[in-house]
Design a protein around this motif. Sequence first.
Motif, short mmCIF file in Angstrom:
data_model
loop_
_atom_site.label_atom_id
_atom_site.label_comp_id
_atom_site.label_asym_id
_atom_site.label_seq_id
_atom_site.Cartn_x
_atom_site.Cartn_y
_atom_site.Cartn_z
N LYS A 64 125.36 10.26 115.27
CA LYS A 64 124.65 11.51 115.53
C LYS A 64 125.59 12.70 115.36
CE LYS A 64 121.72 13.82 118.93
NZ LYS A 64 121.07 13.68 120.25
N ALA A 65 126.80 12.60 115.88
CA ALA A 65 127.78 13.68 115.76
C ALA A 65 128.13 13.93 114.29
CB ALA A 65 129.04 13.35 116.55
N ALA A 66 128.24 12.87 113.51
CA ALA A 66 128.53 13.02 112.08
C ALA A 66 127.37 13.72 111.38
CB ALA A 66 128.80 11.66 111.45
N ALA A 67 126.15 13.34 111.73
CA ALA A 67 124.98 13.97 111.12
C ALA A 67 124.92 15.45 111.47
CB ALA A 67 123.70 13.26 111.57
N VAL A 68 125.21 15.79 112.70
CA VAL A 68 125.24 17.20 113.12
C VAL A 68 126.32 17.94 112.35
CG1 VAL A 68 125.82 18.73 115.05
CG2 VAL A 68 124.26 16.81 115.40
N GLN A 69 127.48 17.34 112.22
CA GLN A 69 128.59 17.98 111.51
C GLN A 69 128.24 18.27 110.05
OE1 GLN A 69 132.31 16.03 112.14
NE2 GLN A 69 133.44 17.38 110.77
N LEU A 70 127.41 17.43 109.45
CA LEU A 70 126.99 17.63 108.07
C LEU A 70 125.72 18.46 107.96
CD1 LEU A 70 127.78 14.14 106.51
CD2 LEU A 70 129.07 16.27 106.28
N GLY A 71 125.25 18.99 109.09
CA GLY A 71 124.10 19.89 109.08
C GLY A 71 122.76 19.20 108.97
N ARG A 72 122.69 17.96 109.35
CA ARG A 72 121.42 17.23 109.27
C ARG A 72 120.61 17.39 110.55
NH1 ARG A 72 123.29 11.65 106.28
NH2 ARG A 72 124.35 12.68 104.54
N ASN A 73 119.32 17.20 110.43
CA ASN A 73 118.42 17.30 111.57
C ASN A 73 118.52 16.02 112.39
OD1 ASN A 73 116.35 17.66 113.37
ND2 ASN A 73 114.73 17.73 111.84
N VAL A 74 118.83 16.14 113.68
CA VAL A 74 118.96 14.97 114.53
C VAL A 74 117.93 14.98 115.65
CG1 VAL A 74 121.40 14.61 114.06
CG2 VAL A 74 120.73 16.06 115.97
N SER A 75 116.96 15.89 115.58
CA SER A 75 115.95 15.96 116.63
C SER A 75 114.91 14.85 116.43
CB SER A 75 115.27 17.33 116.61
OG SER A 75 114.68 17.56 115.36
N ALA A 76 114.10 14.67 117.44
CA ALA A 76 113.07 13.64 117.38
C ALA A 76 112.10 13.95 116.26
CB ALA A 76 112.32 13.57 118.71
N PRO A 77 111.68 12.94 115.51
CA PRO A 77 110.73 13.19 114.42
C PRO A 77 109.37 13.59 114.98
CG PRO A 77 111.13 10.85 114.65
CD PRO A 77 112.05 11.56 115.60
N THR A 78 108.69 14.46 114.28
CA THR A 78 107.33 14.83 114.68
C THR A 78 106.37 13.78 114.14
OG1 THR A 78 106.99 16.15 112.69
CG2 THR A 78 107.92 17.29 114.60
N ASP A 79 105.11 13.88 114.52
CA ASP A 79 104.12 12.91 114.07
C ASP A 79 103.99 12.90 112.55
OD1 ASP A 79 103.55 12.08 116.61
OD2 ASP A 79 101.89 13.47 116.90
N ARG A 80 104.16 14.05 111.92
CA ARG A 80 104.03 14.13 110.47
C ARG A 80 105.22 13.49 109.77
NH1 ARG A 80 102.57 20.30 109.53
NH2 ARG A 80 101.49 20.47 111.48
N GLU A 81 106.41 13.55 110.39
CA GLU A 81 107.61 13.01 109.77
C GLU A 81 107.70 11.50 109.92
OE1 GLU A 81 110.67 15.10 111.77
OE2 GLU A 81 110.51 16.87 110.53
N ALA A 82 107.09 10.95 110.96
CA ALA A 82 107.22 9.52 111.25
C ALA A 82 106.40 8.68 110.31
CB ALA A 82 106.81 9.23 112.69
#
Length: 82
Positions: A64-82
Amino acid sequence: MTNPNSSRYSYEDPETKKLRSHADAFRYSGAMEQLAEMKLNRPEQYDQMGPLAHMSLGHYETAKAAAVQLGRNVSAPTDREA
């Protein structure tokens, strides 16, 4: 024969490659988020968890920290994304 994923990214130094590898492995997990919350808010209960839970959370937090460092979205997926 070459690995089809080997040229996925241009040349990267080993540290960046490792960071990207961790970030690529990140998948949001509600259970891991709850475990991380337990670690912060109820450390005595977290300490009673087995070593597998501790290791799993460590890997999850690293990814998760690596994803944040690379600017990726780490929040919970919404119903449309899942």
